[in-house]
Design a protein around this motif. Sequence first.
Motif, PDB file in Angstrom:
ATOM      1  N   GLU A 126       0.894  -1.213   0.006  1.00 55.55           N
ATOM      2  CA  GLU A 126       0.052  -0.098   0.002  1.00 55.55           C
ATOM      3  C   GLU A 126       0.893   1.192   0.007  1.00 55.55           C
ATOM      4  O   GLU A 126       1.842   1.308   0.861  1.00 55.55           O
ATOM      5  CB  GLU A 126      -0.954  -0.103   1.135  1.00 55.55           C
TER       6      GLU A 126
ATOM      7  N   VAL B 273      -9.237   7.208   0.445  1.00 56.18           N
ATOM      8  CA  VAL B 273     -10.536   7.480   0.944  1.00 56.18           C
ATOM      9  C   VAL B 273     -10.535   8.658   1.803  1.00 56.18           C
ATOM     10  O   VAL B 273      -9.767   8.865   2.766  1.00 56.18           O
ATOM     11  CB  VAL B 273     -11.038   6.362   1.826  1.00 56.18           C
TER      12      VAL B 273
ATOM     13  N   LYS C 167      12.552  11.063  14.417  1.00 58.16           N
ATOM     14  CA  LYS C 167      12.356  12.246  14.964  1.00 58.16           C
ATOM     15  C   LYS C 167      13.498  12.407  16.152  1.00 58.16           C
ATOM     16  O   LYS C 167      14.258  13.258  16.322  1.00 58.16           O
ATOM     17  CB  LYS C 167      11.086  12.430  15.544  1.00 58.16           C
ATOM     18  N   LYS C 168      13.830  11.047  16.963  1.00 54.82           N
ATOM     19  CA  LYS C 168      14.912  11.247  17.875  1.00 54.82           C
ATOM     20  C   LYS C 168      16.105  11.282  17.461  1.00 54.82           C
ATOM     21  O   LYS C 168      17.091  11.488  18.486  1.00 54.82           O
ATOM     22  CB  LYS C 168      14.529   9.989  18.924  1.00 54.82           C
TER      23      LYS C 168
ATOM     24  N   PHE D 173      18.289  14.184  18.916  1.00 52.61           N
ATOM     25  CA  PHE D 173      18.895  14.047  19.969  1.00 52.61           C
ATOM     26  C   PHE D 173      20.474  13.405  20.213  1.00 52.61           C
ATOM     27  O   PHE D 173      21.339  13.967  21.228  1.00 52.61           O
ATOM     28  CB  PHE D 173      18.078  13.094  21.106  1.00 52.61           C
ATOM     29  N   ASN D 174      20.868  12.968  19.211  1.00 51.72           N
ATOM     30  CA  ASN D 174      22.317  12.447  19.131  1.00 51.72           C
ATOM     31  C   ASN D 174      23.228  13.604  18.411  1.00 51.72           C
ATOM     32  O   ASN D 174      24.253  13.397  18.321  1.00 51.72           O
ATOM     33  CB  ASN D 174      22.306  11.151  18.220  1.00 51.72           C
TER      34      ASN D 174
ATOM     35  N   PHE E  62      22.723  19.807  19.080  1.00 49.70           N
ATOM     36  CA  PHE E  62      21.164  19.962  19.676  1.00 49.70           C
ATOM     37  C   PHE E  62      21.214  19.499  21.106  1.00 49.70           C
ATOM     38  O   PHE E  62      20.312  18.879  21.307  1.00 49.70           O
ATOM     39  CB  PHE E  62      20.328  19.324  18.672  1.00 49.70           C
ATOM     40  N   GLN E  63      22.323  19.616  21.571  1.00 47.61           N
ATOM     41  CA  GLN E  63      22.277  19.341  23.012  1.00 47.61           C
ATOM     42  C   GLN E  63      22.140  20.183  24.030  1.00 47.61           C
ATOM     43  O   GLN E  63      22.177  19.931  25.228  1.00 47.61           O
ATOM     44  CB  GLN E  63      23.818  18.822  23.532  1.00 47.61           C
TER      45      GLN E  63
ATOM     46  N   LEU F 233      18.962  23.127  25.215  1.00 46.28           N
ATOM     47  CA  LEU F 233      17.571  23.558  24.833  1.00 46.28           C
ATOM     48  C   LEU F 233      17.250  24.628  23.957  1.00 46.28           C
ATOM     49  O   LEU F 233      16.409  24.597  23.145  1.00 46.28           O
ATOM     50  CB  LEU F 233      16.834  23.852  26.308  1.00 46.28           C
TER      51      LEU F 233
ATOM     52  N   LEU G 157      17.615  22.872  20.595  1.00 44.56           N
ATOM     53  CA  LEU G 157      16.534  21.657  20.560  1.00 44.56           C
ATOM     54  C   LEU G 157      15.195  22.050  20.517  1.00 44.56           C
ATOM     55  O   LEU G 157      14.251  21.780  19.657  1.00 44.56           O
ATOM     56  CB  LEU G 157      16.790  20.822  21.740  1.00 44.56           C
ATOM     57  N   ARG G 158      14.896  23.077  21.275  1.00 43.22           N
ATOM     58  CA  ARG G 158      13.441  23.438  21.491  1.00 43.22           C
ATOM     59  C   ARG G 158      12.936  24.106  20.267  1.00 43.22           C
ATOM     60  O   ARG G 158      11.673  23.566  19.835  1.00 43.22           O
ATOM     61  CB  ARG G 158      13.432  24.363  22.746  1.00 43.22           C
TER      62      ARG G 158
ATOM     63  N   LEU H 165      12.217  21.260  17.588  1.00 37.62           N
ATOM     64  CA  LEU H 165      11.171  20.120  18.111  1.00 37.62           C
ATOM     65  C   LEU H 165       9.788  20.713  17.770  1.00 37.62           C
ATOM     66  O   LEU H 165       8.994  19.992  17.446  1.00 37.62           O
ATOM     67  CB  LEU H 165      11.333  19.766  19.506  1.00 37.62           C
ATOM     68  N   GLU H 166       9.709  22.138  18.364  1.00 33.97           N
ATOM     69  CA  GLU H 166       8.346  22.955  18.405  1.00 33.97           C
ATOM     70  C   GLU H 166       8.114  22.784  16.721  1.00 33.97           C
ATOM     71  O   GLU H 166       6.955  22.902  16.368  1.00 33.97           O
ATOM     72  CB  GLU H 166       8.433  24.216  19.169  1.00 33.97           C
TER      73      GLU H 166
ATOM     74  N   ASP I 169       6.959  19.721  15.213  1.00 37.45           N
ATOM     75  CA  ASP I 169       5.680  18.970  15.686  1.00 37.45           C
ATOM     76  C   ASP I 169       4.203  19.839  15.105  1.00 37.45           C
ATOM     77  O   ASP I 169       3.384  19.464  15.336  1.00 37.45           O
ATOM     78  CB  ASP I 169       5.678  19.020  17.242  1.00 37.45           C
ATOM     79  N   GLU I 170       4.589  20.682  14.440  1.00 36.16           N
ATOM     80  CA  GLU I 170       3.569  21.596  13.824  1.00 36.16           C
ATOM     81  C   GLU I 170       3.303  21.227  12.554  1.00 36.16           C
ATOM     82  O   GLU I 170       3.857  21.482  11.609  1.00 36.16           O
ATOM     83  CB  GLU I 170       3.926  23.033  13.603  1.00 36.16           C
TER      84      GLU I 170
ATOM     85  N   HIS J  21     -10.648   1.612   5.843  1.00 36.45           N
ATOM     86  CA  HIS J  21     -10.716   1.234   4.477  1.00 36.45           C
ATOM     87  C   HIS J  21      -9.201   0.757   4.178  1.00 36.45           C
ATOM     88  O   HIS J  21      -8.223   0.718   4.876  1.00 36.45           O
ATOM     89  CB  HIS J  21     -10.903   2.325   3.656  1.00 36.45           C
TER      90      HIS J  21
ATOM     91  N   PHE K  88       8.243  22.068  27.773  1.00 35.77           N
ATOM     92  CA  PHE K  88       9.483  22.789  27.742  1.00 35.77           C
ATOM     93  C   PHE K  88       9.447  24.088  28.915  1.00 35.77           C
ATOM     94  O   PHE K  88      10.548  24.625  29.212  1.00 35.77           O
ATOM     95  CB  PHE K  88       9.687  23.542  26.527  1.00 35.77           C
TER      96      PHE K  88
ATOM     97  N   LEU L 192      18.518  18.319  29.347  1.00 38.87           N
ATOM     98  CA  LEU L 192      18.028  17.073  28.318  1.00 38.87           C
ATOM     99  C   LEU L 192      18.085  15.673  28.979  1.00 38.87           C
ATOM    100  O   LEU L 192      17.203  14.901  28.374  1.00 38.87           O
ATOM    101  CB  LEU L 192      19.366  16.783  27.379  1.00 38.87           C
TER     102      LEU L 192
ATOM    103  N   ARG M  27      14.681  14.352  27.169  1.00 36.36           N
ATOM    104  CA  ARG M  27      14.857  13.268  26.472  1.00 36.36           C
ATOM    105  C   ARG M  27      13.963  12.108  26.584  1.00 36.36           C
ATOM    106  O   ARG M  27      13.123  11.603  25.563  1.00 36.36           O
ATOM    107  CB  ARG M  27      16.261  13.113  26.004  1.00 36.36           C
TER     108      ARG M  27
ATOM    109  N   GLU N  67      10.849  11.143  23.910  1.00 35.62           N
ATOM    110  CA  GLU N  67      11.070   9.993  23.149  1.00 35.62           C
ATOM    111  C   GLU N  67       9.695   8.845  23.472  1.00 35.62           C
ATOM    112  O   GLU N  67       9.166   8.408  22.676  1.00 35.62           O
ATOM    113  CB  GLU N  67      12.333   9.306  23.452  1.00 35.62           C
TER     114      GLU N  67
END
Lengths: 340, 340
Positions: free
Chosen positions: A102, A158, A236-237, A240-241, A245-246, A248, A251-252, A255-256, A259-260, B160, B240, B248, B252, B256
């Motif tokens: 699919e 559908v 997405k996670k 973190f590595n 991005f260690q 806030l 990172l923040r 992530l924000e 998520d939008e 469906h 946040f 973190l 984290r 996650e």
Amino acid sequence: MLTERQLLILRAIIDDYIQTAQPVGSRTLSKRDDLSFSSATIRNDMADLEDMGLIEKPHTSAGRIPSEVGYRYYVDHLVETKLIDERETYRLGERLRASAQESEVLIRQAADLLSDLTNYTTVALGPSSQMNRLARIDLMPLDERRGVVLIVTDQGHVEHRTVVFESPMAPDMVEQTIRFLNDRLKGTPLGQLKFRIGEEVSNLRLAHQQQYESMMQLIQATVGVHHPTSLYLGGKKNIFNQPEFQTLDTLRPFLEWIDEQERLTDWLESLPNREIYVSIGSENGILALQNCSVITSDYTLDGKTFGTIAMIGPTRMDYRHGVRMMGQIIEALRRTKLEE
Amino acid sequence: MLTERQLLILRAIIDDYIQTAQPVGSRTLSKRDDLSFSSATIRNDMADLEDMGLIEKPHTSAGRIPSEVGYRYYVDHLVETKLIDERETYRLGERLRASAQESEVLIRQAADLLSDLTNYTTVALGPSSQMNRLARIDLMPLDERRGVVLIVTDQGHVEHRTVVFESPMAPDMVEQTIRFLNDRLKGTPLGQLKFRIGEEVSNLRLAHQQQYESMMQLIQATVGVHHPTSLYLGGKKNIFNQPEFQTLDTLRPFLEWIDEQERLTDWLESLPNREIYVSIGSENGILALQNCSVITSDYTLDGKTFGTIAMIGPTRMDYRHGVRMMGQIIEALRRTKLEE
DNA sequence: ATTAGCACTCAGTAAATATGAGTGCTAATA
DNA sequence: TATTAGCACTCATATTTACTGAGTGCTAAT
């Protein structure tokens, strides 16, 4: 223009920095096998590269890091976009098809796979149903006053919505309307449905004056069905590595932003339509992504134009690997037949 | 047993700590209007409270913070579960219904609203379609060998799946099968569909031997349709703003965990079935939530049992406010009529 | 039973001091 | 003329040290 050695050095700096995320110093470079010059020589070239804006230093006594211009040069001159390893493409294709036939599942898998391969975050936009053509429209009554409007497209997509009628529906009336809508609208791209109905509505008015009210309602409901484009997020996670991005502060926003969903969809849809496109740092114009680079590409599935897939990582991303994997995946998708 | 003053002090400590997220010292407390004792007196009582395990100190020279046991005591003795402000419930109900009449949207709104009201993250589980009864099943042909199986339930829920047939379908054959399935399965709870079909399949075999193969395929496809329970997340970014999630190490695991939809669904489904239930810190048994508390509740919509809603915040959450808001929302949902 | 008083503890901050990776420049070298 | 060795200088980072202040526990007085 860059001398050969300068090019070598630029490339070494970027390759090293991509690996370590640490500023690269002249001595480190001079120890490399492919750079058998003294640190002083390298320092001189580095100064030149800095003058040209290709690299920069975070502070006086640190090594150099690539600038956005430097990455741009690197991507434009040192990364091959079209390099497909037949065997690997084949293997990726197998992995994809193993999971499902699919299309929506397939895309989700592709996003996941791509982020597994690269350790970056991926976003995939499914087919825009706007281009799908109406295969059938139907109303399934639930009880006297409620029903479900169903819209099925030629691609098997559908959409549905529950509608509540002011007054009980007359079964034959409903049937008539449905038939009418099907007759007139079959084959219409979903994106044009609203418009087309506007055209047809005057005909309707003449033909079925007495129950005009309920019919209008049904039509409204039909038109009102949303056409969301499906969006998949993979890995997405992984963010973190990434060493950048260690904290806030970095990172923040990322992530924000990610998520939008709606904003994300709009963004992906607004991207230029190309095969593989790399946008570096502030080039992408999104504040939350100012320290990120994005590799995007439209993809086709079974030959048909389908959607867009994007890979997001830090500006210090492994462009070479990223671009290669992206190429492999979209090629694997292109070769995937939808029916067995 | 706690003396009245000790109770007062415990409550003051918790209330204060919930507000400030800082350990509370004896001098701070003695300055409060409702605690007109010297700091030394309070210190003595604090020592007792600590012996009882209700409060603890992060280190020698800090103030006290509530322990999990302390929160448990607070929630059990000092928070009223059933306290509904009629006017506010009404107002919330209005806000909810203003947005939509469709149940899925309504639930999403409720989750968002609840997280707006509390600044915590909320998760809502929609109705499990397992309990929905089959209203109609249908197959819409897309081309010779592909079709879309549609399942509509009495609640207006639609599922469906695209199916591909080995050989072209004979239209009348399809129609016959569909009619057969509808006749036999209408009203069957989705959860039992698979089982019921097993019962019916032998009848089928006798009745339509010649095209047994394709029919089997259709039936398989029908059964194979997934029954996902819809899941909504509200106010994820609220996390946040919580001081305990500024690093973190704490952030984290939480992020996650909450991004793992399936696990989240399983967890919500596994919760004890009660009206409002508070689970504090390690009580909930989830490693990623060891510093979180959860307020959960089943909810009904229009009288019918529907799903579960949960609110997740730091252990230091405002239990009183959280429980109150949760109560208001589920009450508002309960009073919501699905049709106008 | 309560409170005032005092010595003690300890996280957090700030200033003082090293450390060392890296640079730019100059003069010697090939 | 291009390269390299040598050296003084810079500056982020780590380490040490001292200081501050909120808070405690205990004892003796009320």
